[in-house]
Design a protein around this motif. Structure first.
Motif, PDB file in Angstrom:
ATOM      1  N   SER A 180     -41.695 -32.818  21.302  1.00  0.00           N
ATOM      2  CA  SER A 180     -40.907 -32.623  19.967  1.00  0.00           C
ATOM      3  C   SER A 180     -39.601 -32.405  20.233  1.00  0.00           C
ATOM      4  CB  SER A 180     -41.643 -31.340  19.153  1.00  0.00           C
ATOM      5  OG  SER A 180     -41.464 -30.264  19.931  1.00  0.00           O
ATOM      6  N   ALA A 181     -39.277 -31.423  21.182  1.00  0.00           N
ATOM      7  CA  ALA A 181     -37.823 -31.421  21.584  1.00  0.00           C
ATOM      8  C   ALA A 181     -37.089 -32.537  22.081  1.00  0.00           C
ATOM      9  CB  ALA A 181     -37.701 -30.072  22.673  1.00  0.00           C
ATOM     10  N   GLY A 182     -37.896 -33.439  22.780  1.00  0.00           N
ATOM     11  CA  GLY A 182     -37.398 -34.550  23.607  1.00  0.00           C
ATOM     12  C   GLY A 182     -37.012 -35.603  22.133  1.00  0.00           C
ATOM     13  N   ALA A 183     -37.728 -35.657  21.282  1.00  0.00           N
ATOM     14  CA  ALA A 183     -37.535 -36.559  20.160  1.00  0.00           C
ATOM     15  C   ALA A 183     -36.337 -35.992  19.187  1.00  0.00           C
ATOM     16  CB  ALA A 183     -38.856 -36.642  19.169  1.00  0.00           C
ATOM     17  N   ASP A 184     -36.530 -34.737  18.928  1.00  0.00           N
ATOM     18  CA  ASP A 184     -35.589 -34.143  17.993  1.00  0.00           C
ATOM     19  C   ASP A 184     -34.321 -34.046  18.507  1.00  0.00           C
ATOM     20  OD1 ASP A 184     -37.631 -33.789  16.257  1.00  0.00           O
ATOM     21  OD2 ASP A 184     -37.700 -31.775  16.113  1.00  0.00           O
ATOM     22  N   ARG A 185     -33.857 -34.003  19.995  1.00  0.00           N
ATOM     23  CA  ARG A 185     -32.529 -34.222  20.496  1.00  0.00           C
ATOM     24  C   ARG A 185     -31.883 -35.403  19.816  1.00  0.00           C
ATOM     25  NH1 ARG A 185     -34.904 -32.497  25.665  1.00  0.00           N
ATOM     26  NH2 ARG A 185     -34.276 -30.351  25.787  1.00  0.00           N
ATOM     27  N   LYS A 186     -32.562 -36.283  19.733  1.00  0.00           N
ATOM     28  CA  LYS A 186     -31.816 -37.667  19.305  1.00  0.00           C
ATOM     29  C   LYS A 186     -31.688 -37.720  17.709  1.00  0.00           C
ATOM     30  CE  LYS A 186     -35.183 -40.062  21.980  1.00  0.00           C
ATOM     31  NZ  LYS A 186     -35.511 -39.000  22.619  1.00  0.00           N
ATOM     32  N   MET A 187     -32.231 -36.963  16.842  1.00  0.00           N
ATOM     33  CA  MET A 187     -31.953 -37.051  15.482  1.00  0.00           C
ATOM     34  C   MET A 187     -30.661 -36.714  14.922  1.00  0.00           C
ATOM     35  SD  MET A 187     -34.998 -38.313  14.508  1.00  0.00           S
ATOM     36  CE  MET A 187     -34.945 -37.879  12.714  1.00  0.00           C
ATOM     37  N   ARG A 244     -31.676 -39.128  29.859  1.00  0.00           N
ATOM     38  CA  ARG A 244     -31.414 -40.386  29.386  1.00  0.00           C
ATOM     39  C   ARG A 244     -32.051 -41.515  29.983  1.00  0.00           C
ATOM     40  NH1 ARG A 244     -26.331 -37.571  28.700  1.00  0.00           N
ATOM     41  NH2 ARG A 244     -25.618 -37.853  30.988  1.00  0.00           N
ATOM     42  N   VAL A 245     -32.553 -41.474  31.207  1.00  0.00           N
ATOM     43  CA  VAL A 245     -33.544 -42.426  31.997  1.00  0.00           C
ATOM     44  C   VAL A 245     -34.568 -42.487  31.247  1.00  0.00           C
ATOM     45  CG1 VAL A 245     -34.766 -42.999  33.925  1.00  0.00           C
ATOM     46  CG2 VAL A 245     -32.483 -42.141  34.108  1.00  0.00           C
ATOM     47  N   ALA A 246     -35.431 -41.152  31.059  1.00  0.00           N
ATOM     48  CA  ALA A 246     -36.598 -41.027  30.368  1.00  0.00           C
ATOM     49  C   ALA A 246     -36.718 -41.329  28.847  1.00  0.00           C
ATOM     50  CB  ALA A 246     -36.996 -39.447  30.184  1.00  0.00           C
ATOM     51  N   ASP A 247     -35.453 -41.311  28.007  1.00  0.00           N
ATOM     52  CA  ASP A 247     -35.252 -42.082  26.865  1.00  0.00           C
ATOM     53  C   ASP A 247     -35.488 -43.493  26.811  1.00  0.00           C
ATOM     54  OD1 ASP A 247     -35.026 -39.421  25.937  1.00  0.00           O
ATOM     55  OD2 ASP A 247     -32.793 -39.588  25.641  1.00  0.00           O
ATOM     56  N   TRP A 248     -34.764 -43.804  27.797  1.00  0.00           N
ATOM     57  CA  TRP A 248     -34.719 -45.446  27.984  1.00  0.00           C
ATOM     58  C   TRP A 248     -36.132 -46.134  28.066  1.00  0.00           C
ATOM     59  CZ3 TRP A 248     -36.473 -48.797  32.011  1.00  0.00           C
ATOM     60  CH2 TRP A 248     -36.188 -50.102  31.757  1.00  0.00           C
ATOM     61  N   TYR A 249     -36.827 -45.371  28.864  1.00  0.00           N
ATOM     62  CA  TYR A 249     -38.407 -45.873  29.269  1.00  0.00           C
ATOM     63  C   TYR A 249     -39.176 -45.419  27.960  1.00  0.00           C
ATOM     64  CZ  TYR A 249     -42.798 -46.335  31.834  1.00  0.00           C
ATOM     65  OH  TYR A 249     -44.057 -47.003  32.106  1.00  0.00           O
ATOM     66  N   LEU A 250     -38.979 -44.233  27.365  1.00  0.00           N
ATOM     67  CA  LEU A 250     -39.707 -43.989  26.138  1.00  0.00           C
ATOM     68  C   LEU A 250     -39.459 -44.975  25.103  1.00  0.00           C
ATOM     69  CD1 LEU A 250     -41.686 -41.859  25.648  1.00  0.00           C
ATOM     70  CD2 LEU A 250     -40.151 -40.325  24.623  1.00  0.00           C
ATOM     71  N   ARG A 251     -38.074 -45.355  24.887  1.00  0.00           N
ATOM     72  CA  ARG A 251     -37.716 -46.347  23.531  1.00  0.00           C
ATOM     73  C   ARG A 251     -38.672 -47.852  23.934  1.00  0.00           C
ATOM     74  NH1 ARG A 251     -32.704 -45.499  23.898  1.00  0.00           N
ATOM     75  NH2 ARG A 251     -32.202 -47.450  25.197  1.00  0.00           N
TER      76      ARG A 251
END
Ligand SMILES: Cc1cc2nc3c(=O)[nH]c(=O)nc-3n(C[C@H](O)[C@H](O)[C@H](O)COP(=O)(O)OP(=O)(O)OC[C@H]3O[C@@H](n4cnc5c(N)ncnc54)[C@H](O)[C@@H]3O)c2cc1C
Length: 451
Positions: A363-370, A385-392
């Motif tokens: 939840s924190a990982g997704a909400d940081r990007k809101m 940022r690397v994790a976000d790239w993979y997760l996207r």
């Protein structure tokens, strides 16, 4: 302190190690499944994720059969739902996980009946915890005030060897700890300003029947409005809409239906045209992620633990809090039963926090990007940022790819660790395969198995 899900389940576990457990609850419990003021969120959708199902069944054997017998709908994901996220409709592939979507009050009532049947556990209802007894080295009990006596009622002491704070996200325990000379926990917060409104409807026709049990549009950074309808135990549906700070869904009954027009597809709108409202619309705005770091070094007393939302509150849109209340109780059981290590307060508190780590990361990982998220924990680092790239890439593939979709659902429903997203077949699809085709319109029926 607190007789909701986290408090009841903690009491159930502690009862295995204590002569007497007293649950102090502000409300008087309703007979049966009425709502109560101490749990205002009970009017909003409460899905029970797979991780929570496993934990509840382990704590209260036979619980899931009771839940089913009480009529709680069991919804296969993704087969039974029409879902949209990040510009894509999900294929309705064979279900790889199930959620229960019955009402929160029904689930809590079933848990309460099971837990309070234990003669070791008693409840003091209609009573506020208003402070702690003891000092910075040891908590020795709780200060109570009977609510029927009003604000001026006398306080009385309830002595205890262990005090567990399960009084929810609005807990006053940090202030009470400060009042006895102890250190307050550092609070990590991320607040997107997400606001809910929910209303019960009985549908007359349309997509939400037969093979389609529910509908959900997930909000994201590019499409901040969410909404959908989930089935309840009596055949009605709980309809929810959500928006962000400054554009919150209204709770007036007429405006509620207008707000659904902001979703990017008119499916819910059309269904509502013929549906009969069975309740007013209710709003909810306190949706920040809050993690209280009692596990960090500091001047903290022995004999005090925090659990449930009082320890870690999640943005409710991810549907994790009840599951974590149960998973934390399982962790507490493990820590208290571990004969190899003395269960010091600090060690047990670390174990309890660890039980919510994955849910926090989600939840924190997704909400940081809101857009517009604020709080002490919104900044991300290079690893994020690397994790976000993979997760996207995972999210782009999950609606259409059975392998990636299965792994992603298992992580989101807290039944597999995040490492499941890096298993070789998943990583291959995420890194080297383009997203598979997805339906161009909401799929009306599930796909044939193997289709
Ligand atoms: C809008 C919304 C939707 C949600 N949807 C989901 C979902 O889909 N799935 C999911 O798993 N979770 C969901 N949650 C989270 C879920 O409601 C909680 O995580 C879960 O109820 C566990 O909370 P708890 O027992 O720690 O606290 P709570 O349920 O908040 O209970 C706290 C209890 O403490 C009592 N209390 C408070 N102060 C005192 C005091 N001073 N003295 C005595 N008693 C006190 C209150 O009366 C209450 O009974 C949602 C939450 C919200 C807000």
């Amino acid at each position: 302190m607190g007789g909701s899900l986290a408090g009841l389940l903690a009491a159930h576990v502690v009862a295995g190690h204590a002569d007497r457990v007293t649950v102090v609850e502000r409300d008087r419990f309703p007979d049966g499944t009425g709502s109560r003021p101490g749990v205002p969120q009970g009017r909003h959708p409460h899905v029970l994720l797979q991780g929570g199902q496993v934990a509840l069944e382990s704590l209260l054997p036979g619980f899931l059969a009771e839940l089913r017998a009480a009529g709680a709908p069991r919804v296969g994901m993704p087969s039974d739902m029409v879902m949209w996220q990040n510009g894509r409709w999900f294929r309705r592939l064979t279900a790889t996980t199930h959620i229960y979507t019955g009402s929160r009050v029904q689930l809590e009532d079933l848990v309460r009946r099971r837990v309070l049947a234990n003669p070791v556990i008693s409840v003091v209802e209609g009573t506020d915890a208003v402070g702690l007894l003891g000092d910075a080295s040891r908590v020795r009990g709780v200060l109570l005030r009977d609510r029927s006596g009003g604000a001026g009622a006398e306080h009385r002491a309830l002595e205890a060897d262990l005090v567990v704070d399960a009084s929810g996200s609005g807990t006053k325990a940090p202030q009470w700890l400060a009042a006895i000379g102890a250190e307050t926990p550092y609070e990590e917060t991320i607040d997107t300003g997400l606001a809910y409104a929910s209303r019960v409807y009985r549908g007359r026709k349309g997509v939400l029947d037969g093979e389609t049990l529910g509908y959900y549009v997930y909000p994201g950074p590019d499409q901040v409005h969410g909404g959908g309808a989930l089935p309840l135990e009596d055949g009605s549906h709980l309809v929810i809409v959500s928006g962000l700070r400054g554009d919150e869904p209204p709770t007036g009954d007429d405006e509620f239906e207008t707000y659904t027009k902001r979703l990017q597809h008119p499916l819910l709108d059309r269904w509502l045209e013929d549906a009969e409202p069975l309740s007013p619309a209710f709003g909810y705005r306190r949706t920040a992620n809050i993690r209280r770091r009692y596990d960090l070094p500091g001047r903290r007393p022995a004999g005090f633990l925090a659990t449930g939302d009082a320890l870690c509150t999640f943005n409710p849109i991810y549907g994790q809090g009840m599951a974590i209340a149960a998973m934390t109780a399982v962790a507490l059981r493990g820590a208290l039963a571990d004969r190899r290590r003395t269960p010091t307060t600090r060690r047990v508190q670390q174990v309890l926090l660890a039980a919510s780590r994955q849910a926090w990361d989600i939840s924190a990982g997704a909400d940081r990007k809101m857009p517009g998220a604020v709080g002490t924990a919104v900044a991300d680092g290079p690893a994020d940022r690397v994790a976000d790239w993979y997760l996207r890439r995972v999210m782009e593939r999950s609606p259409g790819d059975p392998v990636v979709g299965r792994a992603f659902r298992s992580v989101l429903t807290l039944s597999a660790p995040v490492t499941a997203l890096f298993a070789p077949p998943v990583a291959r699809a995420v890194l080297f395969t383009p997203p598979g085709p997805t339906p161009t319109e909401p799929p009306a029926t599930p796909e044939e198995p193997g289709g």
